[in-house]
Every structure is written in C-alpha cells, then in structure tokens.
Design an enzyme around this catalytic site. Structure first.
Site, short mmCIF file in Angstrom:
data_model
loop_
_atom_site.label_atom_id
_atom_site.label_comp_id
_atom_site.label_asym_id
_atom_site.label_seq_id
_atom_site.Cartn_x
_atom_site.Cartn_y
_atom_site.Cartn_z
N GLY A 13 83.01 63.24 50.03
CA GLY A 13 83.46 63.12 51.51
C GLY A 13 83.90 64.79 51.41
N GLU B 268 81.96 67.98 50.21
CA GLU B 268 80.67 67.65 50.69
C GLU B 268 80.79 68.35 52.33
OE1 GLU B 268 80.11 63.53 50.87
OE2 GLU B 268 77.83 63.72 50.07
N GLU C 237 81.39 60.22 43.26
CA GLU C 237 80.64 57.87 43.23
C GLU C 237 79.85 57.61 43.11
OE1 GLU C 237 80.13 61.62 45.21
OE2 GLU C 237 80.48 61.73 47.24
N ALA D 206 85.54 60.38 51.10
CA ALA D 206 85.56 59.42 51.82
C ALA D 206 86.45 57.74 51.70
CB ALA D 206 84.16 58.50 52.00
N1 DAK Z 1 90.05 57.04 49.91
C1 DAK Z 1 91.11 55.76 50.36
N2 DAK Z 1 92.14 56.72 50.29
C2 DAK Z 1 92.65 57.82 49.10
C3 DAK Z 1 91.32 58.56 48.66
C4 DAK Z 1 90.27 57.58 49.35
N3 DAK Z 1 88.99 58.13 49.18
N4 DAK Z 1 92.51 59.29 47.32
C5 DAK Z 1 93.20 59.38 47.98
N5 DAK Z 1 94.11 57.91 48.76
C6 DAK Z 1 95.01 57.40 48.61
C7 DAK Z 1 95.26 56.71 47.59
O1 DAK Z 1 95.20 55.10 47.81
C8 DAK Z 1 97.16 56.31 47.86
O2 DAK Z 1 97.68 55.63 48.96
P1 DAK Z 1 98.62 54.67 48.91
O3 DAK Z 1 98.84 53.63 47.80
O4 DAK Z 1 100.01 56.00 48.85
O5 DAK Z 1 98.89 54.09 49.57
C9 DAK Z 1 97.55 58.41 48.10
O6 DAK Z 1 95.88 58.38 49.11
C10 DAK Z 1 98.23 59.38 47.48
O7 DAK Z 1 96.75 58.99 46.12
P2 DAK Z 1 96.89 58.55 44.89
O8 DAK Z 1 98.08 58.05 44.74
O9 DAK Z 1 95.29 58.45 44.03
O10 DAK Z 1 97.10 60.53 44.00
P3 DAK Z 1 96.96 60.56 42.63
O11 DAK Z 1 97.56 62.30 42.91
O12 DAK Z 1 98.10 60.43 41.94
O13 DAK Z 1 95.46 61.10 42.20
C11 DAK Z 1 93.39 61.87 43.02
C12 DAK Z 1 94.78 61.76 43.64
C13 DAK Z 1 92.40 62.35 44.16
C14 DAK Z 1 92.47 61.81 41.58
C15 DAK Z 1 92.98 60.39 43.37
O14 DAK Z 1 93.83 59.52 44.60
C16 DAK Z 1 91.87 59.84 43.27
O15 DAK Z 1 91.00 59.75 42.32
N6 DAK Z 1 91.06 59.62 45.05
C17 DAK Z 1 89.86 58.52 45.08
C18 DAK Z 1 89.22 60.17 44.93
C19 DAK Z 1 87.27 60.06 44.97
O16 DAK Z 1 86.66 59.43 44.26
N7 DAK Z 1 86.76 60.10 46.03
C20 DAK Z 1 85.40 59.88 46.41
C21 DAK Z 1 85.35 58.89 47.28
S1 DAK Z 1 84.25 58.12 47.52
C22 DAK Z 1 78.63 56.99 51.80
C23 DAK Z 1 79.42 57.76 52.42
C24 DAK Z 1 79.74 58.47 52.01
C25 DAK Z 1 79.75 58.99 50.89
C26 DAK Z 1 79.18 58.05 49.94
C27 DAK Z 1 78.34 57.38 50.67
N8 DAK Z 1 77.32 55.99 52.58
C28 DAK Z 1 77.89 55.51 53.09
C29 DAK Z 1 76.20 55.95 51.51
C30 DAK Z 1 80.96 59.07 50.37
C31 DAK Z 1 81.84 58.59 49.10
C32 DAK Z 1 83.20 59.15 48.74
O17 DAK Z 1 83.82 60.29 49.07
#
Ligand code: DAK
Length: 258
Positions: free
Chosen positions: A108, A111, A131, A63
C-alpha cells in the site's frame, strides 16, 4: 489523535503519515485520517502537495497486515474500496502531488506513492508489491498504476516475483524521478514544490488534467481535450500578465490563480 499531520508552508502543503511505530502502515483509521486531510486541503491557497512518512525508516510499509490477517472476503472488498477511494482522491486533486519517499514503500505504500504525480526518494528507499507472498493481490491500485508507470513487463516481474527494488533501481526503471541523501529529501521536495508553485496555477492544473485524462483516451480525443484546456487558459489574468511581460521584456508579476 490523528495519524496524519498537515502543515502549510506558503503555497505548499505537507502531509505526513504519522504512525511511526508500525512503519506508517495503513489501517482503516490511517486511511480515514488521510482522507479527512486530503478533503480539507484548500486548493485555492495550495499549489502543490507533498506526501511523506514520519521517521527515518519508512514512507509507508504497506497496508496493515495484522488488520488484514483475519479479513473475510467481504471485509477485504470494503478495505480495498476504501483505500482505492482515498488514493483516487489524491490522484484527482487538481494540484500536483509529490511523494517524498523516505524509506520503505511496500504494498500500500508503493501504491500511495504511485497515486501521486511525481515520486522522489531517499537513498534508503525500498519499493515493492509483496502482496502475492502474503496470499493476496495488491488492493489499492498497484496492479494498475505500477504497470502504467514502469511498463507491463517490469510491473509483472516485480508483482509476480515479489521483488523489491532499492532507490537506485527505482530510478533506473522510472519509478522515481530522482534520488537524494535522506537528509536532503524534504528540502529537495520543497524546492520542487516551490518551483511548481511559481508557475501559473490554472495552467499547471490544466496540464495535470490533460496528462491524466488524456492518457485514458484515444489520441484524437486527447488532443481535443488539450485544445479545450489550452483555450481555458487564454484570457486568464495570469496568462495576460505573463505574456505581456514577455513582450515588454520584463519579469511578470506574481501569479494570482485567476
Ligand atoms: N503492517 C503492520 N505492521 C507493520 C507493517 C505492515 N505492513 N510493516 C511493519 N510493521 C510493524 C512491525 O510489525 C513492527 O511492529 P512491532 O513488532 O514493533 O510491534 C514494526 O512495524 C517495525 O517493523 P519491523 O520490526 O518488521 O522492522 P524491520 O526493520 O525489521 O523490517 C520491513 C522492516 C518493512 C522490511 C518489515 O517490517 C516488513 O516486511 N513489513 C511488511 C512489509 C509488507 O509486506 N508490506 C506489504 C503489506 S501488504 C487489499 C488491500 C490492500 C492491499 C492488498 C489487498 N485488499 C483488501 C484486496 C495491500 C497490501 C499490502 O500493503
């Protein structure tokens, strides 16, 4: 411009989450576009769906963290409800859905893959529910579907510890059915989808229903449901066609979904 593309290839529909710059992260717009595409799938003409991500790096990296950063509890509830509604629609589609996981499937993204019937992955795929490290719980069904897919203990380990798993471990723990080199993933997804499409569509749908609904029931109710779904196949043109052909030692005619 839509963040989700759709392509029809014979009986197979291919859905691509297309927000490559943000690694296909799901914000409200992407979720709305995905819902619109899923709603528009013609399930009379489509026998199997493939969901994948644009680019070579990510299926869906989660997400959108920037969009969630300042969410109030009320907004969080609405966002989670939206994602859950879309993913449940995918899960409840009458036709099988294959997730072709072509890279990061985090939060997400994991998921979304879990709401599909079958997951296959590229060698560079990474799965996880990070998360808790971001101060939230999985919000699009992760606590429920991950535990149902890989078992309670393993799901708790991955979710509590925010431990990501690479494709080979995902295969070992039953999170994916197969792993392929990245450049072969879509061909393999298509092969599997075509193979599914060649079977009697009504029977395949009833099998999906029996497994998904039956797993939520006690065993007596579940086998009674299976009997009903079996009965509904008897007398269809596809059943007569296939069984008559078997008895006459010849190949059956193509199935017609009737
Ligand atoms: N959200 C927004 N932007 C993201 C993103 C994300 N999840 N993942 C990557 N990006 C963006 C980065 O900000 C970057 O943007 P710019 O800086 O270029 O503008 C671009 O994608 C490329 O990412 P990186 O530069 O970070 O690329 P790397 O190869 O260095 O790293 C990575 C790739 C996947 C390891 C890293 O991007 C990363 O850790 N991303 C976050 C992964 C993550 O933590 N995903 C889980 C998100 S939390 C809920 C509803 C939903 C959810 C929970 C609760 N409720 C409302 C209760 C779900 C939550 C989630 O999914």
């Amino acid at each position: 411009m839509s963040y989700v593309k759709y392509e029809q290839k014979d009986f197979v529909g291919v859905v691509t989450i297309d927000r490559e710059k943000a690694l296909n992260a799901l914000n409200n717009e992407v979720l709305c576009d995905l819902e619109a595409v899923i709603d528009a799938v013609d399930v009379d003409k489509t026998r199997c769906l493939i969901i994948t991500g644009a680019g070579a790096k990510a299926f869906v990296a989660g997400a959108d963290i920037a969009a969630m950063c300042n969410m109030t509890s009320e907004e969080g509830r609405a966002f989670s409800a939206k994602g859950n509604a879309v993913f449940r629609k995918i899960e409840k589609l009458p036709i099988p859905v294959i997730a072709a996981v072509n890279g990061f499937a985090l939060g997400g993204g994991c998921e979304l893959a879990l709401s599909c019937d079958i997951r296959i992955a590229s060698e560079n795929a990474v799965f996880g529910q990070p998360e808790a490290g971001l101060g939230i719980t999985p919000g699009f069904g992760g606590t429920q579907r991950l535990a149902r897919t890989i078992g309670v203990g393993k799901a708790k380990e991955l979710i509590f510890a925010c431990r990501n798993v690479k494709a080979d471990e995902a295969l070992q723990i039953g999170l994916v059915n197969a792993v392929y080199p990245a450049d072969q993933l879509m061909d393999e997804a298509m092969k599997l989808a075509k193979r599914i499409s060649e079977n009697a569509p009504i029977a395949v749908r009833q099998c999906k229903k029996a497994i998904n609904m039956g797993l939520q029931m006690d065993i007596d109710s579940a086998v009674a449901l299976e009997s009903e779904l079996f009965a509904a196949c008897c007398g269809t043109q596809d059943q007569r066609n296939a069984m008559t052909a078997f008895c006459e030692k010849r190949k059956h005619d193509p199935f017609i979904n009737k």
